[in-house]
Design a protein around this motif. Sequence first.
Motif, PDB file in Angstrom:
ATOM      1  N   MET A   1       5.132 -81.386 -22.750  1.00 20.56           N
ATOM      2  CA  MET A   1       6.190 -81.023 -23.670  1.00 20.56           C
ATOM      3  C   MET A   1       7.524 -80.859 -22.931  1.00 20.56           C
ATOM      4  SD  MET A   1       6.955 -80.341 -26.723  1.00 20.56           S
ATOM      5  CE  MET A   1       8.180 -79.546 -27.686  1.00 20.56           C
ATOM      6  N   GLY A   2       7.482 -80.284 -21.734  1.00 21.63           N
ATOM      7  CA  GLY A   2       8.710 -80.058 -20.974  1.00 21.63           C
ATOM      8  C   GLY A   2       9.407 -81.343 -20.586  1.00 21.63           C
ATOM      9  N   HIS A   3       8.623 -82.406 -20.352  1.00 24.93           N
ATOM     10  CA  HIS A   3       9.234 -83.675 -19.950  1.00 24.93           C
ATOM     11  C   HIS A   3       9.997 -84.307 -21.107  1.00 24.93           C
ATOM     12  CE1 HIS A   3       7.393 -83.594 -16.056  1.00 24.93           C
ATOM     13  NE2 HIS A   3       6.211 -83.339 -16.609  1.00 24.93           N
ATOM     14  N   LYS A   4       9.535 -84.095 -22.331  1.00 25.09           N
ATOM     15  CA  LYS A   4      10.258 -84.637 -23.475  1.00 25.09           C
ATOM     16  C   LYS A   4      11.603 -83.941 -23.645  1.00 25.09           C
ATOM     17  CE  LYS A   4       6.322 -86.113 -26.192  1.00 25.09           C
ATOM     18  NZ  LYS A   4       5.618 -85.983 -27.467  1.00 25.09           N
ATOM     19  N   ILE A   5      11.614 -82.627 -23.450  1.00 32.69           N
ATOM     20  CA  ILE A   5      12.860 -81.876 -23.596  1.00 32.69           C
ATOM     21  C   ILE A   5      13.869 -82.314 -22.536  1.00 32.69           C
ATOM     22  CG2 ILE A   5      13.885 -79.576 -23.399  1.00 32.69           C
ATOM     23  CD1 ILE A   5      11.265 -78.481 -24.557  1.00 32.69           C
TER      24      ILE A   5
ATOM     25  N   LEU B   1      24.872 -82.385 -18.210  1.00 32.03           N
ATOM     26  CA  LEU B   1      23.593 -82.443 -18.927  1.00 32.03           C
ATOM     27  C   LEU B   1      22.621 -83.419 -18.259  1.00 32.03           C
ATOM     28  CD1 LEU B   1      24.641 -82.320 -22.681  1.00 32.03           C
ATOM     29  CD2 LEU B   1      23.405 -80.587 -21.389  1.00 32.03           C
ATOM     30  N   MET B   2      23.134 -84.560 -17.817  1.00 27.98           N
ATOM     31  CA  MET B   2      22.250 -85.509 -17.131  1.00 27.98           C
ATOM     32  C   MET B   2      21.701 -84.913 -15.844  1.00 27.98           C
ATOM     33  SD  MET B   2      23.803 -89.326 -17.716  1.00 27.98           S
ATOM     34  CE  MET B   2      25.390 -89.029 -16.999  1.00 27.98           C
ATOM     35  N   LEU B   3      22.556 -84.257 -15.077  1.00 30.65           N
ATOM     36  CA  LEU B   3      22.124 -83.650 -13.814  1.00 30.65           C
ATOM     37  C   LEU B   3      21.112 -82.536 -14.055  1.00 30.65           C
ATOM     38  CD1 LEU B   3      22.475 -83.346 -10.718  1.00 30.65           C
ATOM     39  CD2 LEU B   3      24.235 -81.664 -11.236  1.00 30.65           C
ATOM     40  N   LEU B   4      21.416 -81.637 -14.986  1.00 30.94           N
ATOM     41  CA  LEU B   4      20.508 -80.525 -15.246  1.00 30.94           C
ATOM     42  C   LEU B   4      19.181 -80.997 -15.823  1.00 30.94           C
ATOM     43  CD1 LEU B   4      22.936 -77.802 -16.613  1.00 30.94           C
ATOM     44  CD2 LEU B   4      21.871 -77.945 -14.372  1.00 30.94           C
ATOM     45  N   GLY B   5      19.215 -81.987 -16.698  1.00 28.91           N
ATOM     46  CA  GLY B   5      17.973 -82.527 -17.240  1.00 28.91           C
ATOM     47  C   GLY B   5      17.106 -83.134 -16.153  1.00 28.91           C
ATOM     48  N   THR B   6      17.725 -83.839 -15.225  1.00 31.13           N
ATOM     49  CA  THR B   6      16.979 -84.450 -14.131  1.00 31.13           C
ATOM     50  C   THR B   6      16.412 -83.397 -13.187  1.00 31.13           C
ATOM     51  OG1 THR B   6      18.433 -86.372 -14.260  1.00 31.13           O
ATOM     52  CG2 THR B   6      17.130 -86.116 -12.255  1.00 31.13           C
ATOM     53  N   LEU B   7      17.231 -82.407 -12.829  1.00 28.40           N
ATOM     54  CA  LEU B   7      16.748 -81.348 -11.936  1.00 28.40           C
ATOM     55  C   LEU B   7      15.624 -80.542 -12.587  1.00 28.40           C
ATOM     56  CD1 LEU B   7      20.053 -80.005 -10.384  1.00 28.40           C
ATOM     57  CD2 LEU B   7      18.285 -81.366  -9.269  1.00 28.40           C
ATOM     58  N   TRP B   8      15.764 -80.262 -13.867  1.00 29.16           N
ATOM     59  CA  TRP B   8      14.748 -79.509 -14.590  1.00 29.16           C
ATOM     60  C   TRP B   8      13.431 -80.280 -14.591  1.00 29.16           C
ATOM     61  CZ3 TRP B   8      15.298 -78.091 -20.463  1.00 29.16           C
ATOM     62  CH2 TRP B   8      14.334 -77.158 -20.813  1.00 29.16           C
ATOM     63  N   ARG B   9      13.516 -81.582 -14.785  1.00 30.44           N
ATOM     64  CA  ARG B   9      12.307 -82.405 -14.782  1.00 30.44           C
ATOM     65  C   ARG B   9      11.627 -82.393 -13.410  1.00 30.44           C
ATOM     66  NH1 ARG B   9      11.668 -87.520 -18.179  1.00 30.44           N
ATOM     67  NH2 ARG B   9       9.465 -87.908 -17.886  1.00 30.44           N
ATOM     68  N   VAL B  10      12.415 -82.476 -12.340  1.00 30.64           N
ATOM     69  CA  VAL B  10      11.853 -82.440 -10.987  1.00 30.64           C
ATOM     70  C   VAL B  10      11.152 -81.109 -10.740  1.00 30.64           C
ATOM     71  CG1 VAL B  10      12.477 -82.386  -8.543  1.00 30.64           C
ATOM     72  CG2 VAL B  10      13.449 -84.133 -10.028  1.00 30.64           C
ATOM     73  N   VAL B  11      11.768 -80.011 -11.160  1.00 26.28           N
ATOM     74  CA  VAL B  11      11.158 -78.693 -10.972  1.00 26.28           C
ATOM     75  C   VAL B  11       9.855 -78.594 -11.754  1.00 26.28           C
ATOM     76  CG1 VAL B  11      11.466 -76.236 -11.479  1.00 26.28           C
ATOM     77  CG2 VAL B  11      13.306 -77.526 -10.412  1.00 26.28           C
ATOM     78  N   LEU B  12       9.835 -79.096 -12.984  1.00 26.88           N
ATOM     79  CA  LEU B  12       8.603 -79.065 -13.776  1.00 26.88           C
ATOM     80  C   LEU B  12       7.497 -79.883 -13.114  1.00 26.88           C
ATOM     81  CD1 LEU B  12       9.926 -79.368 -17.439  1.00 26.88           C
ATOM     82  CD2 LEU B  12       8.889 -77.372 -16.352  1.00 26.88           C
TER      83      LEU B  12
END
Length: 66
Positions: free
Chosen positions: A1-5, A44-55
């Motif tokens: 679910m986190g990857h979709k967000i 938003l692109m940077l934060l989305g990418t970083l969030w995905r890496v952390v997940l």
Amino acid sequence: MGHKITGWIAVAGLILVIISFVLRMFSIIDMSVRSMFMIAGFTLMLLGTLWRVVLEMNEDKQSDNS
């Protein structure tokens, strides 16, 4: 679910950047508004990418511990 967000957040950032370029071609809005679109989009692109890496890193650690 986190990857979709995270994907949707990164896509929203990309859309903001594209809108900024389109508005530049038509000179509809002021330069400061276009700059805000660009900053918000890239952020938003940077934060989305970083969030995905952390997940993904957290998933790897949880699967190693199991």
